[in-house]
Motif scaffolding. Sequence first.
Motif, PDB file in Angstrom:
ATOM      1  N   ALA A   1       0.690  -1.257   0.056  1.00 45.41           N
ATOM      2  CA  ALA A   1      -0.159  -0.019   0.203  1.00 45.41           C
ATOM      3  C   ALA A   1       0.693   1.374  -0.126  1.00 45.41           C
ATOM      4  CB  ALA A   1      -0.758   0.090   1.267  1.00 45.41           C
ATOM      5  N   THR A   2       1.980   1.089   0.676  1.00 42.55           N
ATOM      6  CA  THR A   2       3.055   2.464   0.807  1.00 42.55           C
ATOM      7  C   THR A   2       3.327   2.745  -0.527  1.00 42.55           C
ATOM      8  OG1 THR A   2       3.369   1.906   3.302  1.00 42.55           O
ATOM      9  CG2 THR A   2       5.116   3.131   1.825  1.00 42.55           C
ATOM     10  N   TRP A   3       4.061   1.464  -1.180  1.00 44.53           N
ATOM     11  CA  TRP A   3       4.756   1.736  -2.412  1.00 44.53           C
ATOM     12  C   TRP A   3       3.394   2.191  -3.437  1.00 44.53           C
ATOM     13  CZ3 TRP A   3       8.200  -2.606  -4.475  1.00 44.53           C
ATOM     14  CH2 TRP A   3       8.898  -2.231  -5.908  1.00 44.53           C
ATOM     15  N   ALA A   4       2.373   1.549  -3.469  1.00 42.66           N
ATOM     16  CA  ALA A   4       1.259   2.057  -4.347  1.00 42.66           C
ATOM     17  C   ALA A   4       1.066   3.453  -4.418  1.00 42.66           C
ATOM     18  CB  ALA A   4       0.047   1.089  -4.305  1.00 42.66           C
ATOM     19  N   ALA A   5       0.731   3.858  -3.078  1.00 42.43           N
ATOM     20  CA  ALA A   5       0.197   5.379  -2.890  1.00 42.43           C
ATOM     21  C   ALA A   5       1.449   6.132  -3.168  1.00 42.43           C
ATOM     22  CB  ALA A   5       0.373   5.369  -1.349  1.00 42.43           C
ATOM     23  N   ALA A   6       2.736   5.840  -3.039  1.00 42.51           N
ATOM     24  CA  ALA A   6       3.657   6.680  -3.695  1.00 42.51           C
ATOM     25  C   ALA A   6       3.719   6.707  -5.256  1.00 42.51           C
ATOM     26  CB  ALA A   6       5.104   6.218  -3.592  1.00 42.51           C
ATOM     27  N   GLU A   7       2.995   5.747  -6.062  1.00 46.86           N
ATOM     28  CA  GLU A   7       3.036   5.964  -7.402  1.00 46.86           C
ATOM     29  C   GLU A   7       1.473   6.406  -8.054  1.00 46.86           C
ATOM     30  OE1 GLU A   7       4.336   2.045  -8.674  1.00 46.86           O
ATOM     31  OE2 GLU A   7       6.245   2.537  -8.393  1.00 46.86           O
ATOM     32  N   SER A   8       0.910   6.991  -6.724  1.00 46.53           N
ATOM     33  CA  SER A   8      -0.447   7.557  -7.573  1.00 46.53           C
ATOM     34  C   SER A   8      -0.929   8.902  -6.765  1.00 46.53           C
ATOM     35  CB  SER A   8      -1.533   6.571  -7.168  1.00 46.53           C
ATOM     36  OG  SER A   8      -2.840   6.988  -7.120  1.00 46.53           O
ATOM     37  N   ASP A   9      -1.673   9.665  -7.673  1.00 49.07           N
ATOM     38  CA  ASP A   9      -1.942  11.138  -6.868  1.00 49.07           C
ATOM     39  C   ASP A   9      -3.319  10.961  -6.764  1.00 49.07           C
ATOM     40  OD1 ASP A   9      -3.197  10.697  -9.683  1.00 49.07           O
ATOM     41  OD2 ASP A   9      -2.474  12.542 -10.295  1.00 49.07           O
ATOM     42  N   ARG A  10      -4.059   9.771  -6.876  1.00 51.66           N
ATOM     43  CA  ARG A  10      -5.379   9.447  -6.098  1.00 51.66           C
ATOM     44  C   ARG A  10      -5.457   9.148  -4.742  1.00 51.66           C
ATOM     45  NH1 ARG A  10      -9.049   6.960 -10.984  1.00 51.66           N
ATOM     46  NH2 ARG A  10      -8.196   8.284 -12.573  1.00 51.66           N
ATOM     47  N   VAL A  11      -4.451   8.971  -3.696  1.00 53.85           N
ATOM     48  CA  VAL A  11      -4.503   8.662  -2.680  1.00 53.85           C
ATOM     49  C   VAL A  11      -4.240   9.827  -1.812  1.00 53.85           C
ATOM     50  CG1 VAL A  11      -3.291   7.389  -0.642  1.00 53.85           C
ATOM     51  CG2 VAL A  11      -3.380   6.304  -2.907  1.00 53.85           C
ATOM     52  N   ALA A  12      -5.597  10.036  -1.202  1.00 51.04           N
ATOM     53  CA  ALA A  12      -5.616  11.212  -0.099  1.00 51.04           C
ATOM     54  C   ALA A  12      -5.039  11.059   1.069  1.00 51.04           C
ATOM     55  CB  ALA A  12      -7.073  11.734  -0.111  1.00 51.04           C
ATOM     56  N   GLU A  13      -5.203   9.954   1.654  1.00 50.97           N
ATOM     57  CA  GLU A  13      -4.608   9.376   2.793  1.00 50.97           C
ATOM     58  C   GLU A  13      -4.282   7.980   3.171  1.00 50.97           C
ATOM     59  OE1 GLU A  13      -5.786   9.955   7.705  1.00 50.97           O
ATOM     60  OE2 GLU A  13      -6.415  11.361   6.362  1.00 50.97           O
ATOM     61  N   LEU A  14      -3.274   7.630   3.526  1.00 50.51           N
ATOM     62  CA  LEU A  14      -2.870   6.147   3.829  1.00 50.51           C
ATOM     63  C   LEU A  14      -3.328   6.015   5.239  1.00 50.51           C
ATOM     64  CD1 LEU A  14      -1.421   3.857   2.832  1.00 50.51           C
ATOM     65  CD2 LEU A  14       0.716   4.807   3.434  1.00 50.51           C
ATOM     66  N   VAL A  15      -4.011   4.921   5.598  1.00 50.80           N
ATOM     67  CA  VAL A  15      -4.287   4.551   7.036  1.00 50.80           C
ATOM     68  C   VAL A  15      -3.752   3.147   7.053  1.00 50.80           C
ATOM     69  CG1 VAL A  15      -6.051   3.753   8.592  1.00 50.80           C
ATOM     70  CG2 VAL A  15      -6.419   5.711   7.114  1.00 50.80           C
ATOM     71  N   LEU A  16      -2.937   2.947   8.166  1.00 49.80           N
ATOM     72  CA  LEU A  16      -2.039   1.746   8.530  1.00 49.80           C
ATOM     73  C   LEU A  16      -2.569   1.037   9.731  1.00 49.80           C
ATOM     74  CD1 LEU A  16       1.563   3.032   7.550  1.00 49.80           C
ATOM     75  CD2 LEU A  16       0.034   1.719   6.214  1.00 49.80           C
ATOM     76  N   LEU A  17      -3.112   0.203   9.800  1.00 51.56           N
ATOM     77  CA  LEU A  17      -3.561  -0.820  10.990  1.00 51.56           C
ATOM     78  C   LEU A  17      -2.605  -1.698  11.317  1.00 51.56           C
ATOM     79  CD1 LEU A  17      -7.108  -1.399   9.219  1.00 51.56           C
ATOM     80  CD2 LEU A  17      -6.548   0.258  10.906  1.00 51.56           C
ATOM     81  N   ALA A  18      -1.933  -1.437  12.306  1.00 51.63           N
ATOM     82  CA  ALA A  18      -1.063  -2.500  12.828  1.00 51.63           C
ATOM     83  C   ALA A  18      -0.119  -2.926  11.574  1.00 51.63           C
ATOM     84  CB  ALA A  18      -1.629  -3.566  13.764  1.00 51.63           C
ATOM     85  N   ALA A  19       0.369  -2.016  10.952  1.00 49.15           N
ATOM     86  CA  ALA A  19       0.928  -2.340   9.533  1.00 49.15           C
ATOM     87  C   ALA A  19       2.382  -2.148   9.603  1.00 49.15           C
ATOM     88  CB  ALA A  19       0.264  -1.513   8.580  1.00 49.15           C
ATOM     89  N   PHE A  20       3.352  -2.888   8.575  1.00 56.21           N
ATOM     90  CA  PHE A  20       4.528  -2.410   8.456  1.00 56.21           C
ATOM     91  C   PHE A  20       4.764  -1.229   7.768  1.00 56.21           C
ATOM     92  CE2 PHE A  20       4.590  -6.756   9.585  1.00 56.21           C
ATOM     93  CZ  PHE A  20       5.642  -7.201  10.279  1.00 56.21           C
ATOM     94  N   ALA A  21       5.521  -0.340   8.223  1.00 54.34           N
ATOM     95  CA  ALA A  21       5.916   0.845   7.589  1.00 54.34           C
ATOM     96  C   ALA A  21       7.268   1.112   7.581  1.00 54.34           C
ATOM     97  CB  ALA A  21       5.435   2.164   8.695  1.00 54.34           C
TER      98      ALA A  21
END
Length: 197
Positions: free
Chosen positions: A44-64
């Motif tokens: 999700a982090t990588w995909a968000a970096a390659e898209s201008d459509r993601v307004a916010e990333l929510v990480l639930l006990a997730a690897f960052a």
Amino acid sequence: MPSSNPDSAAAQGLTEDVAVVRAAVEAVDGRVVLAAHSYGGVPATWAAAESDRVAELVLLAAFALDPGMSMTEWMGGDFPPSWIHSPDGLAVKAGDAEESVFSGVDPVLAAEAVKRLNWQGMRAFTEKLGAAPAGLPTTYVVATRDPALPPAVQEQWAARAAHRVRIASGHSPHLSHAGEVADVLAAAVARAASGGR
């Protein structure tokens, strides 16, 4: 995700997961709040970096993870001893999922979730995170009773996020504390709709 498959030989890797997440984001008409749990935080982090459509990333006990790091490197080069390796060596799965991944979840729901766990391809762990978004608002949900991903590590990642929420849950707060997670997501959607941070 392509890295998850009942056939260990068919389980793919991180780059395929990123492509699927990116395609799902691009298929939405408008801005997206992208939420991810556990390993899902990496693609999700990588995909968000390659898209201008993601307004916010929510990480639930997730690897960052930081760009250039793999899950295997973060884990110190090995898997937890309870994890099961497929006979062909191409994939792994958590052997103690009810106690670790689904700790604190209603036993009936946890048992159903365990039945749906597939093999996860080794490349999901060995491939390095290719990119992370710069300046994208992030919410990190710390699961304060997580036996799988240490809460202290989650707190370190949460410190970098614009918004931090703590939920007294095990590793899967979306299953054990669905109402609280829904509130977190609703707040992120409201921020995205208003263009705020």
